[in-house]
Design an enzyme around this catalytic site. Sequence first.
Site, PDB file in Angstrom:
ATOM      1  N   GLY A  12       0.802  -1.218   0.000  1.00 44.14           N
ATOM      2  CA  GLY A  12       0.000   0.000   0.000  1.00 44.14           C
ATOM      3  C   GLY A  12       0.833   1.264   0.000  1.00 44.14           C
ATOM      4  O   GLY A  12       1.967   1.283  -0.490  1.00 44.14           O
ATOM      5  N   VAL A  91       0.572  -3.821   6.661  1.00 47.35           N
ATOM      6  CA  VAL A  91      -0.834  -3.965   6.282  1.00 47.35           C
ATOM      7  C   VAL A  91      -1.660  -2.875   6.960  1.00 47.35           C
ATOM      8  O   VAL A  91      -1.184  -2.209   7.873  1.00 47.35           O
ATOM      9  CB  VAL A  91      -1.388  -5.359   6.650  1.00 47.35           C
ATOM     10  N   ASN A  92      -2.876  -2.712   6.483  1.00 47.11           N
ATOM     11  CA  ASN A  92      -3.685  -1.625   7.028  1.00 47.11           C
ATOM     12  C   ASN A  92      -4.253  -1.974   8.405  1.00 47.11           C
ATOM     13  O   ASN A  92      -4.529  -3.134   8.699  1.00 47.11           O
ATOM     14  CB  ASN A  92      -4.801  -1.237   6.056  1.00 47.11           C
ATOM     15  N   ALA A 227      -0.321  12.947  16.780  1.00 52.82           N
ATOM     16  CA  ALA A 227      -1.252  13.693  17.628  1.00 52.82           C
ATOM     17  C   ALA A 227      -0.813  15.156  17.735  1.00 52.82           C
ATOM     18  O   ALA A 227      -1.631  16.079  17.642  1.00 52.82           O
ATOM     19  CB  ALA A 227      -1.327  13.050  19.008  1.00 52.82           C
ATOM     20  N   CYS A 278      -3.804   8.551   8.906  1.00 52.70           N
ATOM     21  CA  CYS A 278      -3.142   8.454  10.218  1.00 52.70           C
ATOM     22  C   CYS A 278      -3.712   9.335  11.316  1.00 52.70           C
ATOM     23  O   CYS A 278      -3.937   8.861  12.434  1.00 52.70           O
ATOM     24  CB  CYS A 278      -1.661   8.786  10.079  1.00 52.70           C
ATOM     25  N   GLN A 280      -6.502  11.003  12.357  1.00 50.03           N
ATOM     26  CA  GLN A 280      -7.699  10.683  13.129  1.00 50.03           C
ATOM     27  C   GLN A 280      -7.559   9.322  13.818  1.00 50.03           C
ATOM     28  O   GLN A 280      -7.842   9.172  15.001  1.00 50.03           O
ATOM     29  CB  GLN A 280      -8.910  10.689  12.201  1.00 50.03           C
ATOM     30  N   LYS A 281      -7.068   8.361  13.066  1.00 55.02           N
ATOM     31  CA  LYS A 281      -6.952   6.994  13.585  1.00 55.02           C
ATOM     32  C   LYS A 281      -5.998   6.948  14.782  1.00 55.02           C
ATOM     33  O   LYS A 281      -6.283   6.325  15.803  1.00 55.02           O
ATOM     34  CB  LYS A 281      -6.429   6.094  12.462  1.00 55.02           C
TER      35      LYS A 281
HETATM   36  C1  UDX Z   1       0.969  12.052   8.476  1.00 50.18           C
HETATM   37  C2  UDX Z   1       2.300  12.394   9.180  1.00 50.18           C
HETATM   38  O1  UDX Z   1       2.739  13.681   8.769  1.00 50.18           O
HETATM   39  C3  UDX Z   1       3.325  11.337   8.876  1.00 50.18           C
HETATM   40  O2  UDX Z   1       4.538  11.606   9.561  1.00 50.18           O
HETATM   41  C4  UDX Z   1       2.746  10.021   9.338  1.00 50.18           C
HETATM   42  O3  UDX Z   1       3.625   8.980   9.234  1.00 50.18           O
HETATM   43  C5  UDX Z   1       1.480   9.716   8.587  1.00 50.18           C
HETATM   44  O4  UDX Z   1       0.550  10.751   8.847  1.00 50.18           O
HETATM   45  P1  UDX Z   1      -0.005  12.286   6.025  1.00 50.18           P
HETATM   46  O5  UDX Z   1      -1.281  11.774   6.608  1.00 50.18           O
HETATM   47  O6  UDX Z   1       0.493  11.676   4.771  1.00 50.18           O
HETATM   48  O7  UDX Z   1       1.174  12.128   7.081  1.00 50.18           O
HETATM   49  O8  UDX Z   1      -0.189  13.843   5.736  1.00 50.18           O
HETATM   50  P2  UDX Z   1       0.179  15.215   6.459  1.00 50.18           P
HETATM   51  O9  UDX Z   1       1.060  15.997   5.563  1.00 50.18           O
HETATM   52  O10 UDX Z   1       0.635  15.026   7.836  1.00 50.18           O
HETATM   53  O11 UDX Z   1      -1.243  15.949   6.452  1.00 50.18           O
HETATM   54  C6  UDX Z   1      -2.349  15.467   7.173  1.00 50.18           C
HETATM   55  C7  UDX Z   1      -3.558  16.351   6.964  1.00 50.18           C
HETATM   56  O12 UDX Z   1      -3.405  17.611   7.612  1.00 50.18           O
HETATM   57  C8  UDX Z   1      -3.862  16.657   5.499  1.00 50.18           C
HETATM   58  O13 UDX Z   1      -5.241  16.571   5.265  1.00 50.18           O
HETATM   59  C9  UDX Z   1      -3.368  18.074   5.333  1.00 50.18           C
HETATM   60  O14 UDX Z   1      -4.017  18.748   4.298  1.00 50.18           O
HETATM   61  C10 UDX Z   1      -3.710  18.649   6.702  1.00 50.18           C
HETATM   62  N1  UDX Z   1      -2.891  19.831   7.044  1.00 50.18           N
HETATM   63  C11 UDX Z   1      -1.544  19.713   7.184  1.00 50.18           C
HETATM   64  C12 UDX Z   1      -3.508  21.054   7.230  1.00 50.18           C
HETATM   65  O15 UDX Z   1      -4.723  21.167   7.111  1.00 50.18           O
HETATM   66  N2  UDX Z   1      -2.742  22.136   7.556  1.00 50.18           N
HETATM   67  C13 UDX Z   1      -1.379  22.052   7.709  1.00 50.18           C
HETATM   68  O16 UDX Z   1      -0.757  23.064   8.019  1.00 50.18           O
HETATM   69  C14 UDX Z   1      -0.774  20.803   7.517  1.00 50.18           C
HETATM   70  P1  ADP Z   2      -1.101   1.832   4.297  1.00 47.74           P
HETATM   71  O1  ADP Z   2      -1.435   3.271   4.057  1.00 47.74           O
HETATM   72  O2  ADP Z   2      -0.902   1.516   5.743  1.00 47.74           O
HETATM   73  O3  ADP Z   2       0.020   1.346   3.449  1.00 47.74           O
HETATM   74  P2  ADP Z   2      -2.967   0.438   2.527  1.00 47.74           P
HETATM   75  O4  ADP Z   2      -4.408   0.103   2.748  1.00 47.74           O
HETATM   76  O5  ADP Z   2      -2.592   1.362   1.426  1.00 47.74           O
HETATM   77  O6  ADP Z   2      -2.423   0.978   3.932  1.00 47.74           O
HETATM   78  O7  ADP Z   2      -2.139  -0.913   2.294  1.00 47.74           O
HETATM   79  C1  ADP Z   2      -2.235  -2.064   3.061  1.00 47.74           C
HETATM   80  C2  ADP Z   2      -2.168  -3.278   2.137  1.00 47.74           C
HETATM   81  O8  ADP Z   2      -2.047  -4.460   2.951  1.00 47.74           O
HETATM   82  C3  ADP Z   2      -3.417  -3.500   1.269  1.00 47.74           C
HETATM   83  O9  ADP Z   2      -3.029  -3.508  -0.091  1.00 47.74           O
HETATM   84  C4  ADP Z   2      -3.953  -4.894   1.709  1.00 47.74           C
HETATM   85  O10 ADP Z   2      -4.451  -5.655   0.627  1.00 47.74           O
HETATM   86  C5  ADP Z   2      -2.701  -5.545   2.296  1.00 47.74           C
HETATM   87  N1  ADP Z   2      -2.970  -6.626   3.256  1.00 47.74           N
HETATM   88  C6  ADP Z   2      -3.789  -6.603   4.335  1.00 47.74           C
HETATM   89  N2  ADP Z   2      -3.744  -7.785   5.001  1.00 47.74           N
HETATM   90  C7  ADP Z   2      -2.875  -8.590   4.323  1.00 47.74           C
HETATM   91  C8  ADP Z   2      -2.382  -9.931   4.512  1.00 47.74           C
HETATM   92  N3  ADP Z   2      -2.762 -10.700   5.547  1.00 47.74           N
HETATM   93  N4  ADP Z   2      -1.490 -10.413   3.624  1.00 47.74           N
HETATM   94  C9  ADP Z   2      -1.075  -9.652   2.581  1.00 47.74           C
HETATM   95  N5  ADP Z   2      -1.486  -8.381   2.355  1.00 47.74           N
HETATM   96  C10 ADP Z   2      -2.379  -7.855   3.205  1.00 47.74           C
END
Ligand code: UDX
Ligand code: ADP
Length: 466
Positions: A12, A91-92, A227, A278, A280-281
């Site tokens: 992914g 994996v997700n 966070a 990332c 919110q989760k």
């Molecule tokens: C984030 C973390 O930055 C990264 O280190 C982590 O491993 C995964 O999560 P990502 O989700 O790819 O990365 O995007 P990020 O650039 O952090 O932006 C997150 C959200 O905040 C986006 O929707 C972005 O548009 C928003 N954002 C960011 C703002 O609204 N304002 C800002 O100033 C910065």
């Molecule tokens: P991330 O942003 O964390 O990379 P993605 O959803 O883009 O998340 O990617 C996770 C990938 O992991 C998906 O393509 C999914 O099909 C794969 N995956 C989930 N469970 C398994 C598993 N048991 N074996 C192999 N692949 C898996």
Amino acid sequence: MQIKSICCIGAGYVGGPTMAVIAKQCPEIQVTVVDTNHARINDWNDDDLNNLPIFEPGLAEIVTEVRGKNLHFSTEVDKAIDEAEMVFISVNTPTKTYGKGKGMAADLKYIELCARQIGRVAKSDKIVIEKSTLPVRTASAIKSILDNTGNGVQFQILSNPEFLAEGTAIQDLLHPDRVLIGGNTSTKEGEQAMQALVEIYENWVPKEKILTTNVWSSELSKLTANAFLAQRVSSINAMSEICEKTGADVQEVSKAIGMDSRIGPKFLNASVGFGGSCFQKDILNLVYIAKSYGLNEVADYWEQVIIMNDHQKDRFSDNIVSTLYNTVSGKKIGFLGWAFKKNTNDTRESAAIKVADNLLNEQAYIAVYDPKVKAEQIYKDLEYIGSRSLEENKKYLEVFDNPYEAMKDTHGIAILTEWDEFKEYDWEKVYQQMKKPAFLFDGRGILNKKEIENIGFVYYNIGLGN
Ligand code: UDX
Ligand code: ADP
């Protein structure tokens, strides 16, 4: 211990780019990325690089360079695990949609499946690395599964959280601020496993940027970083609402406080709300962990970051409705952008989804244009929210390949993603084709107010009073 073969489970947004960069920087290591999703693996192997399953600047070039040499994409999960000395789990880990911790805790189903699979298949000692964002103490669960289901071989579990941000993943991987490796620091085997991973990164990352910690610190650092970043966005978004009421300009406020070296300039762009897989989760995870330890104040403190973010999205759509004379029923609204930020085709938790859902509830017609997101994904996102049937969504929301077509005959346009190309549009032409008064709601603050107003638009920008 010099590693010669790596397997990564999960092709992914994290696994794909990370392994591509490792393969590029370590030509002597064979890297195999596996996934159970056949379509995804086919796309990774496609000769036409436009079909790669994820869009990330710089990724296609690296894939061209190393694919078939020391980077491989495959659905043969068992074989790849068996052949590897080091297995990354990427994996997700979506938020649980059922049972205890529903809507908050991470669903570790996929992680557990991976751990069981590794345990079943492994015939030699392996280093197992958790790469996906995981709640604290997951490593111990993985260890327990491996030790109890394995064939008597030794497993070392490391945490190596991913700090790449989508849209800049390749640059983040090539030049990381730091690499964090958590492991069992109290045993010789633990230390050796950490050292093996340190040596991989040392091929391109300066030594002083590679931190080794205990596993729990590493896991918690990842949640903490996200966070804190999300909190900055919610903080500036909270200020944006005050700015709109008082006549202050949030971009000026951001600049002014960002120049304070203690605060710094990053993550202070007011927006329609943060998205992505990332933020919110991870915060919900943190809240869940705090609650499970009875730390209610801690939980409430972090939960507020999410509440503020939801408010920001709702506030944006509410403003569209009230500005368009309190009704959008039957009116066409143009959406520029659907991805959660620019330079990615990822839409997970994107603010656009909630804003669209709110406006569809008000019976608006929505015309979407996003340079990289496919129509199919947009309908999937709405289906996931579940307010309407797919049929209804298709009736009221249309996806366009051409931005000018999407914006034609609209009563208002909303900018949801900060794609650079939006700044270059012929806004005069857009204006000519719109219903009047022509409203423009800039959820990312990317256009120049003066220029846009001179054309004739009624312009609303987050955090800027009229
Ligand atoms: C984030 C973390 O930055 C990264 O280190 C982590 O491993 C995964 O999560 P990502 O989700 O790819 O990365 O995007 P990020 O650039 O952090 O932006 C997150 C959200 O905040 C986006 O929707 C972005 O548009 C928003 N954002 C960011 C703002 O609204 N304002 C800002 O100033 C910065
Ligand atoms: P991330 O942003 O964390 O990379 P993605 O959803 O883009 O998340 O990617 C996770 C990938 O992991 C998906 O393509 C999914 O099909 C794969 N995956 C989930 N469970 C398994 C598993 N048991 N074996 C192999 N692949 C898996």
